[in-house]
Scaffold this motif. Sequence first.
Motif, PDB file in Angstrom:
ATOM      1  N   ALA A  20     -14.192   0.156   5.392  1.00 43.48           N
ATOM      2  CA  ALA A  20     -13.359  -0.713   6.225  1.00 43.48           C
ATOM      3  C   ALA A  20     -11.897  -0.295   6.161  1.00 43.48           C
ATOM      4  CB  ALA A  20     -13.518  -2.166   5.784  1.00 43.48           C
ATOM      5  N   TYR A  21     -11.446   0.132   4.992  1.00 41.32           N
ATOM      6  CA  TYR A  21     -10.082   0.634   4.830  1.00 41.32           C
ATOM      7  C   TYR A  21      -9.861   1.878   5.684  1.00 41.32           C
ATOM      8  CZ  TYR A  21      -6.876   3.927   2.516  1.00 41.32           C
ATOM      9  OH  TYR A  21      -5.938   4.891   2.251  1.00 41.32           O
ATOM     10  N   LEU A  22     -10.799   2.817   5.661  1.00 48.23           N
ATOM     11  CA  LEU A  22     -10.668   4.038   6.450  1.00 48.23           C
ATOM     12  C   LEU A  22     -10.719   3.729   7.942  1.00 48.23           C
ATOM     13  CD1 LEU A  22     -12.957   6.391   4.324  1.00 48.23           C
ATOM     14  CD2 LEU A  22     -10.465   6.143   4.212  1.00 48.23           C
ATOM     15  N   ALA A  23     -11.558   2.766   8.336  1.00 48.20           N
ATOM     16  CA  ALA A  23     -11.665   2.398   9.749  1.00 48.20           C
ATOM     17  C   ALA A  23     -10.414   1.678  10.241  1.00 48.20           C
ATOM     18  CB  ALA A  23     -12.896   1.525   9.963  1.00 48.20           C
ATOM     19  N   HIS A  37       0.806  -1.223   0.000  1.00 45.14           N
ATOM     20  CA  HIS A  37       0.000   0.000   0.000  1.00 45.14           C
ATOM     21  C   HIS A  37       0.844   1.280   0.000  1.00 45.14           C
ATOM     22  CE1 HIS A  37       0.810   0.940   4.230  1.00 45.14           C
ATOM     23  NE2 HIS A  37       0.530  -0.309   4.554  1.00 45.14           N
ATOM     24  N   GLY A  38       0.149   2.420  -0.026  1.00 46.22           N
ATOM     25  CA  GLY A  38       0.786   3.720  -0.101  1.00 46.22           C
ATOM     26  C   GLY A  38       1.194   4.290   1.245  1.00 46.22           C
ATOM     27  N   ILE A  39       1.660   5.540   1.243  1.00 44.55           N
ATOM     28  CA  ILE A  39       2.407   6.110   2.361  1.00 44.55           C
ATOM     29  C   ILE A  39       1.592   6.276   3.637  1.00 44.55           C
ATOM     30  CG2 ILE A  39       2.013   8.497   1.601  1.00 44.55           C
ATOM     31  CD1 ILE A  39       4.948   9.048   2.540  1.00 44.55           C
ATOM     32  N   THR A  40       0.328   6.655   3.571  1.00 39.03           N
ATOM     33  CA  THR A  40      -0.489   6.751   4.795  1.00 39.03           C
ATOM     34  C   THR A  40      -1.658   5.775   4.748  1.00 39.03           C
ATOM     35  OG1 THR A  40      -2.034   8.479   4.050  1.00 39.03           O
ATOM     36  CG2 THR A  40       0.080   9.212   4.963  1.00 39.03           C
ATOM     37  N   ALA A  41      -1.564   4.745   3.923  1.00 37.31           N
ATOM     38  CA  ALA A  41      -2.661   3.801   3.736  1.00 37.31           C
ATOM     39  C   ALA A  41      -2.463   2.570   4.619  1.00 37.31           C
ATOM     40  CB  ALA A  41      -2.771   3.412   2.259  1.00 37.31           C
ATOM     41  N   ASN A  42      -3.172   1.505   4.313  1.00 38.85           N
ATOM     42  CA  ASN A  42      -3.028   0.243   5.029  1.00 38.85           C
ATOM     43  C   ASN A  42      -3.478  -0.889   4.113  1.00 38.85           C
ATOM     44  OD1 ASN A  42      -5.999  -0.419   5.633  1.00 38.85           O
ATOM     45  ND2 ASN A  42      -5.828   1.608   6.567  1.00 38.85           N
ATOM     46  N   ALA A  43      -3.338  -2.114   4.592  1.00 33.22           N
ATOM     47  CA  ALA A  43      -3.591  -3.283   3.761  1.00 33.22           C
ATOM     48  C   ALA A  43      -4.997  -3.325   3.178  1.00 33.22           C
ATOM     49  CB  ALA A  43      -3.334  -4.550   4.577  1.00 33.22           C
ATOM     50  N   MET A  44      -5.979  -2.771   3.905  1.00 36.88           N
ATOM     51  CA  MET A  44      -7.368  -2.863   3.458  1.00 36.88           C
ATOM     52  C   MET A  44      -7.646  -2.020   2.218  1.00 36.88           C
ATOM     53  SD  MET A  44     -10.127  -4.557   4.107  1.00 36.88           S
ATOM     54  CE  MET A  44     -10.032  -5.138   5.803  1.00 36.88           C
ATOM     55  N   SER A  45      -6.723  -1.138   1.846  1.00 36.48           N
ATOM     56  CA  SER A  45      -6.911  -0.393   0.593  1.00 36.48           C
ATOM     57  C   SER A  45      -6.996  -1.341  -0.599  1.00 36.48           C
ATOM     58  CB  SER A  45      -5.771   0.605   0.376  1.00 36.48           C
ATOM     59  OG  SER A  45      -4.529  -0.052   0.195  1.00 36.48           O
ATOM     60  N   TRP A  46      -6.476  -2.563  -0.452  1.00 40.11           N
ATOM     61  CA  TRP A  46      -6.440  -3.553  -1.524  1.00 40.11           C
ATOM     62  C   TRP A  46      -7.621  -4.520  -1.482  1.00 40.11           C
ATOM     63  CZ3 TRP A  46      -3.150  -2.966  -5.379  1.00 40.11           C
ATOM     64  CH2 TRP A  46      -1.917  -2.323  -5.160  1.00 40.11           C
ATOM     65  N   ALA A  47      -8.638  -4.256  -0.674  1.00 39.15           N
ATOM     66  CA  ALA A  47      -9.695  -5.241  -0.462  1.00 39.15           C
ATOM     67  C   ALA A  47     -10.343  -5.711  -1.760  1.00 39.15           C
ATOM     68  CB  ALA A  47     -10.759  -4.681   0.484  1.00 39.15           C
ATOM     69  N   ARG A  48     -10.656  -4.789  -2.646  1.00 37.44           N
ATOM     70  CA  ARG A  48     -11.345  -5.185  -3.880  1.00 37.44           C
ATOM     71  C   ARG A  48     -10.424  -5.977  -4.812  1.00 37.44           C
ATOM     72  NH1 ARG A  48     -16.231  -2.531  -4.540  1.00 37.44           N
ATOM     73  NH2 ARG A  48     -16.129  -2.491  -6.815  1.00 37.44           N
ATOM     74  N   VAL A  49      -9.158  -5.580  -4.874  1.00 41.81           N
ATOM     75  CA  VAL A  49      -8.191  -6.317  -5.705  1.00 41.81           C
ATOM     76  C   VAL A  49      -7.929  -7.692  -5.105  1.00 41.81           C
ATOM     77  CG1 VAL A  49      -5.811  -6.350  -6.551  1.00 41.81           C
ATOM     78  CG2 VAL A  49      -7.121  -4.214  -6.600  1.00 41.81           C
TER      79      VAL A  49
END
Length: 308
Positions: free
Chosen positions: A196-199, A39-51
């Motif tokens: 869920a990614y934001l949470a 993931h990116g610099i201030t993101a987390n693993a859930m940013s990839w949920a759809r992929v």
Amino acid sequence: MSEPVRDPVQIAVPVEGGELSALHWPADAPGAPIVVLVHGITANAMSWARVGAALAGDVEVVAPDLRGRAGSAGLPGPYGLDAHAADLTALLDSLGADGDGGAESTVLVGHSMGAFVATLAAAGPARDRVHGLVLVDGGLAFPQPPGADLDAMLAAVLGPALDRLSMTFPDLAAVRAFWAQHPAVGPWVDVPSVAAYLARDVTGEPPALRSACVPEAVRVDGGDVLANERVLEATTDLPVPATLLWATRGMFDQTPGLYDQVRLAQLGLEPAGITAREVPDTNHYSILWAAQGVEAITAAVRAAAARR
């Protein structure tokens, strides 16, 4: 819009200083290709949920929370992209991607800063473990924003994503309201996987919720992305061909985005073995969530895995 049908499993991987948190979408059969989503610099693993859900079953998918973020926020420094590359290598080792035929095929996929991490790992400590590389709106030098110092440049590039690191929120509704105002993220805040990614970024207790991102990790990593020549030159020594998927619009939904045809033509991709493809009608964030972005990423991953 349809949502992922497979939920990931939470796992922990031993790394220097503790355990790296990650999401795991298992394959349906042993010996499947391994895909690591960064993931990116201030993101987390859930940013990839759809992929991750779109790839699940056909391949073994793992998306780590990078050191200093979300479930890996407790891992100590030093930070920087070398530390992330070492963590990725430990993750690949734990999955059996040992360079000796343990895995049929291994593909690294990175978004934004994660693409720089993926290229640095592929060119360095994970060189003999990586068989495919997919860069999603990152990995090649970003346009340099005006700014007197690193902090000013990071603020110009990241805007609200950086501002939230010093903020507290009374509840998750306030977190949602904050992101709803973001020009690129706002239209997606009520999509369950994005919510869920934001949470996943949120830690603490009401009325003092805050981002789990460690500000020093973001600052050190941002310095590497913007100014570390060795990081920026990693794409000149890749062991495998790479695909760059770039968004039409940028971090604030503006046009042009981080890349465009003119800028890419100046970066000398062909000698580095990088093929660039635009993903129309996406911005820097939605390229991970929009149907055409998920389709482009999963197609590139499957093509890379098949090259082994």
